[in-house]
Write a protein that holds these residues in place. Sequence first.
Motif, PDB file in Angstrom:
ATOM      1  N   ASP A  22       3.995   6.313   2.466  1.00  0.00           N
ATOM      2  CA  ASP A  22       4.059   7.774   2.376  1.00  0.00           C
ATOM      3  C   ASP A  22       5.456   8.178   2.795  1.00  0.00           C
ATOM      4  O   ASP A  22       5.748   8.322   3.986  1.00  0.00           O
ATOM      5  N   GLY A  23       6.347   8.315   1.853  1.00  0.00           N
ATOM      6  CA  GLY A  23       7.739   8.582   2.174  1.00  0.00           C
ATOM      7  C   GLY A  23       8.338   7.394   2.892  1.00  0.00           C
ATOM      8  O   GLY A  23       8.231   6.246   2.446  1.00  0.00           O
ATOM      9  N   ALA A  24       8.947   7.642   4.068  1.00  0.00           N
ATOM     10  CA  ALA A  24       9.566   6.562   4.837  1.00  0.00           C
ATOM     11  C   ALA A  24       8.544   5.790   5.657  1.00  0.00           C
ATOM     12  O   ALA A  24       8.859   4.719   6.187  1.00  0.00           O
ATOM     13  N   GLN A  25       7.333   6.333   5.769  1.00  0.00           N
ATOM     14  CA  GLN A  25       6.307   5.665   6.557  1.00  0.00           C
ATOM     15  C   GLN A  25       5.532   4.648   5.725  1.00  0.00           C
ATOM     16  O   GLN A  25       5.375   4.808   4.513  1.00  0.00           O
ATOM     17  N   ALA A  26       5.058   3.618   6.410  1.00  0.00           N
ATOM     18  CA  ALA A  26       4.232   2.610   5.747  1.00  0.00           C
ATOM     19  C   ALA A  26       3.160   2.158   6.729  1.00  0.00           C
ATOM     20  O   ALA A  26       3.388   2.101   7.944  1.00  0.00           O
ATOM     21  N   ARG A  27       2.003   1.861   6.195  1.00  0.00           N
ATOM     22  CA  ARG A  27       0.895   1.326   6.983  1.00  0.00           C
ATOM     23  C   ARG A  27       0.468   0.004   6.366  1.00  0.00           C
ATOM     24  O   ARG A  27       0.359  -0.091   5.144  1.00  0.00           O
ATOM     25  N   ALA A  28       0.223  -0.983   7.211  1.00  0.00           N
ATOM     26  CA  ALA A  28      -0.133  -2.309   6.710  1.00  0.00           C
ATOM     27  C   ALA A  28      -1.525  -2.692   7.188  1.00  0.00           C
ATOM     28  O   ALA A  28      -1.875  -2.484   8.361  1.00  0.00           O
ATOM     29  N   GLY A  29      -2.307  -3.265   6.293  1.00  0.00           N
ATOM     30  CA  GLY A  29      -3.617  -3.798   6.638  1.00  0.00           C
ATOM     31  C   GLY A  29      -3.677  -5.261   6.253  1.00  0.00           C
ATOM     32  O   GLY A  29      -3.261  -5.628   5.152  1.00  0.00           O
ATOM     33  N   VAL A  30      -4.157  -6.083   7.152  1.00  0.00           N
ATOM     34  CA  VAL A  30      -4.180  -7.527   6.925  1.00  0.00           C
ATOM     35  C   VAL A  30      -5.604  -8.041   7.068  1.00  0.00           C
ATOM     36  O   VAL A  30      -6.273  -7.768   8.066  1.00  0.00           O
ATOM     37  N   VAL A  31      -6.051  -8.806   6.072  1.00  0.00           N
ATOM     38  CA  VAL A  31      -7.341  -9.480   6.140  1.00  0.00           C
ATOM     39  C   VAL A  31      -7.126 -10.925   5.725  1.00  0.00           C
ATOM     40  O   VAL A  31      -6.492 -11.194   4.695  1.00  0.00           O
ATOM     41  N   SER A  32      -7.638 -11.845   6.520  1.00  0.00           N
ATOM     42  CA  SER A  32      -7.474 -13.276   6.239  1.00  0.00           C
ATOM     43  C   SER A  32      -8.834 -13.943   6.344  1.00  0.00           C
ATOM     44  O   SER A  32      -9.598 -13.676   7.287  1.00  0.00           O
ATOM     45  N   ARG A  33      -9.142 -14.820   5.373  1.00  0.00           N
ATOM     46  CA  ARG A  33     -10.454 -15.454   5.372  1.00  0.00           C
ATOM     47  C   ARG A  33     -10.368 -16.844   4.766  1.00  0.00           C
ATOM     48  O   ARG A  33      -9.585 -17.086   3.840  1.00  0.00           O
TER      49      ARG A  33
END
Length: 467
Positions: free
Chosen positions: A59-70
Amino acid sequence: MTLAPQEAVERALRAATAADCVVIAEETSSANLRWAGNTLTTNGISRSRRLTVIAISRDGAQARAGVVSRAGVGADQVPGLVAEAEQAASEASPAEDAQPLPGPDGDPGRGGAPGWGDPPGETEIGVLRGFAGALGGAFGDAASGDRRLYGFAQHSVSSVFLGSSSGLRLRHDQPSGKAELNAKSADLSRSAWAGVGTRDFRDVDVAGLAAGLARRLDWAARRVELPPGRYETLLPPTAVADLAVYLYWASGAKDAVDGRTVFSRPGGGTRVSERLASLPVTLRSDPGEPGLECAPFVISRASSRNSSVFDNGLPLSGTEWIRRGELTALTQTRHSAALSGLPVTPAIGNLVLEAPAATASLDDLISRTGRGLLLTCLWYIREVDPQTLLLTGLTRDGVYLVENGEVTGAVNNFRFNESPVAMLERITEAGATVPALPREWSDYFTRAAMPPLRVGSFNMSSVSQAS
């Protein structure tokens, strides 16, 4: 349906709806061998696979990260894994380490890695066949000398496939192996350990390892009790590796900038450019180091103070952390480099310590010792104070007294309190660098090369009853 790791990467990227996505597919095969009391006991092989999806919403300069490992993800489970990662990203706080994802940058090889479509690498029990044969000879020699051998050997090949929405397709095949050998007297009162790291077991000298252990058991026929105190101490390459690897793990730039570590400069900033060592030693890492080869690009499964998922696929090159005694670099993400003003120098999966023109062996250092201690193993190492990198731990499997150039007996075990950074100031002699397995950290770090060291005033803080 079982998916090839490359296909798992492509399916996950096709299923992604987030602004950016990184997918890491790993497949590992392992073979192992164990022995006890001069007899082979078990052997086996195993395989594992894991898929990690990193979804990034922007979102513009912002970023959100989600991590899922299986582990063990089937073809029909890939879309659900991607959806979970994207849901995690939507619920995450803005990532302070947000950066654009690395791309091929005009290098066609990074857009389609050589061998990308080939099957994952694998090992099998046959890689240990020659080692097992040599071990049989060592068993016979040990039995005739009233000794018992215990230990294990393990070999693995891990194939990592990294793909991203920015066009990266990277692959790395990592062979890793280690052998740990423990010799005991028949009454179990004396013990000695040796270990080696290897890529393929063709360079493991079982007879040489066993002979070295027999020699150390002979040294321990005489027992000497010593009080705690500060002693001139000889550290073999394996013990040096345990201390150097911990120093390396503690060298994160973000913590140093925040004033949390021994690498923080009083008043602000880092200690980069300060002299740390009395001798002109160099501590370095290089993905292409012969015999210690490791991944030539960043593989980050989660962001932390020392790593960033946004840096996945970033190229790695040789880095000198300490050059001729002077601190020259800390482990950096692109985010921490912006804070520190230093070059981007991510962590690399090997470590080499060397002194210029050094040729001495550990035996040479022993022969030049008037009176001191020879350590062989450190274990149960724990951090006491990050501001000085003070570590504590125990000695194990042989501490020896050296007098007038000869080992004259084994002494009691100690608890030590030492900082590997402060220790650099008290190195008075360094030998030739050789491959070395850090005993304490061998589950995590097997690719190291270290010299034997002579260290003044090594702090044995108390006597230990450990054996």
